[in-house]
Design a protein around this motif. Structure first.
Motif, mmCIF file in Angstrom:
data_model
loop_
_atom_site.group_PDB
_atom_site.id
_atom_site.type_symbol
_atom_site.label_atom_id
_atom_site.label_comp_id
_atom_site.label_asym_id
_atom_site.label_seq_id
_atom_site.Cartn_x
_atom_site.Cartn_y
_atom_site.Cartn_z
ATOM 1 N N SER A 179 -6.211 -2.687 0.871
ATOM 2 C CA SER A 179 -5.539 -3.962 0.445
ATOM 3 C C SER A 179 -5.654 -4.293 -0.789
ATOM 4 O O SER A 179 -6.684 -4.046 -1.406
ATOM 5 C CB SER A 179 -5.500 -5.206 1.478
ATOM 6 N N HIS B 137 -2.437 -11.713 -0.957
ATOM 7 C CA HIS B 137 -2.818 -10.493 -0.440
ATOM 8 C C HIS B 137 -1.584 -9.482 -0.378
ATOM 9 O O HIS B 137 -0.682 -10.124 0.087
ATOM 10 C CB HIS B 137 -3.595 -10.927 0.826
ATOM 11 N N ASP C 50 -1.113 -5.560 1.703
ATOM 12 C CA ASP C 50 -1.512 -4.645 2.292
ATOM 13 C C ASP C 50 -0.914 -3.160 1.690
ATOM 14 O O ASP C 50 0.020 -2.965 1.171
ATOM 15 C CB ASP C 50 -1.060 -4.370 3.789
ATOM 16 N N ASN C 51 -2.031 -2.180 1.780
ATOM 17 C CA ASN C 51 -1.251 -1.037 0.943
ATOM 18 C C ASN C 51 -0.690 0.074 1.865
ATOM 19 O O ASN C 51 -0.959 -0.066 3.141
ATOM 20 C CB ASN C 51 -2.949 -0.224 0.500
#
Length: 152
Positions: A110, A149, A151-152
Motif C-alpha cells: 500500500s 492510504h 492499496d496497491n
C-alpha cells in the motif's frame, strides 16, 4: 516535460521550488503564518536533512527544458514524503506522472502520504482515501493535513 532520478546537485532547485510552491499555491488554504511555519528555515541543518532523505528515498524530478518544475520522493515502504509542482506548471499532469512512476517503482502493499488541505483532492483522484485528519505543530503553529492510504 520528462522525469529523471534526483541528483544531489538538484537540492537548491528543489528547495526553491518547494518554497515558491507553498507560498503561491497553498495560500488559499493556509494563513501566512502557517505558510512560513511550513516552509521553515533554509539553513545548513534543514538542507542536510532534506538531502539525506531525498537521496535515501526514490526521488524523481520533473524537468521542462532542463528546469526543475516538480519533484516527489517515496520511501521503500511506500510512504510518499513530498510532492510539489511549480505554481506555473499546475494541472499539467506532472504530479500524476510523478506519483504513478514512484508507485510503479516501489512494490509496496500500500501507499501512504500526509496530504495538505490543498493536495487532498488530487490524492483522492489518484485513489487515496483519508484515514484521519491531523493537526501538526511546526514552529509553534498548528497546521492541518490528512493521513491518506491507497492499496496497491
Amino acid at each position: 516535460m520528462h522525469l529523471r532520478a534526483y541528483q544531489p546537485t538538484d537540492l537548491t532547485a528543489v528547495r526553491t521550488l518547494f518554497q515558491d510552491t507553498v507560498e503561491r499555491v497553498n495560500w488559499r488554504d493556509y494563513s501566512p503564518e502557517q505558510l512560513q511555519a511550513w516552509i521553515g528555515p533554509d539553513d545548513v541543518t534543514t538542507r542536510a536533512t532534506w538531502q539525506a532523505t531525498l537521496c535515501r528515498h526514490r526521488t524523481l524530478v520533473a524537468l521542462d527544458a532542463e528546469r526543475v518544475v516538480g519533484f516527489a520522493d517515496m520511501s521503500e515502504a511506500g510512504y510518499l514524503d513530498r510532492l510539489y509542482v511549480a505554481a506555473t506548471h499546475q494541472r499539467q499532469g506532472i504530479a500524476r506522472a510523478l506519483v504513478l512512476t514512484l508507485e510503479q517503482m516501489t512494490p509496496a502493499a500500500s501507499y501512504t502520504t500526509l496530504a495538505s488541505i490543498t493536495a487532498r483532492p488530487f490524492f483522492e483522484h489518484q485513489g487515496y482515501r483519508v484515514v484521519r485528519k491531523n493537526q501538526v505543530t511546526r514552529a509553534g503553529v498548528a497546521l492541518t493535513n490528512f493521513a491518506m492510504h491507497k492499496d496497491n
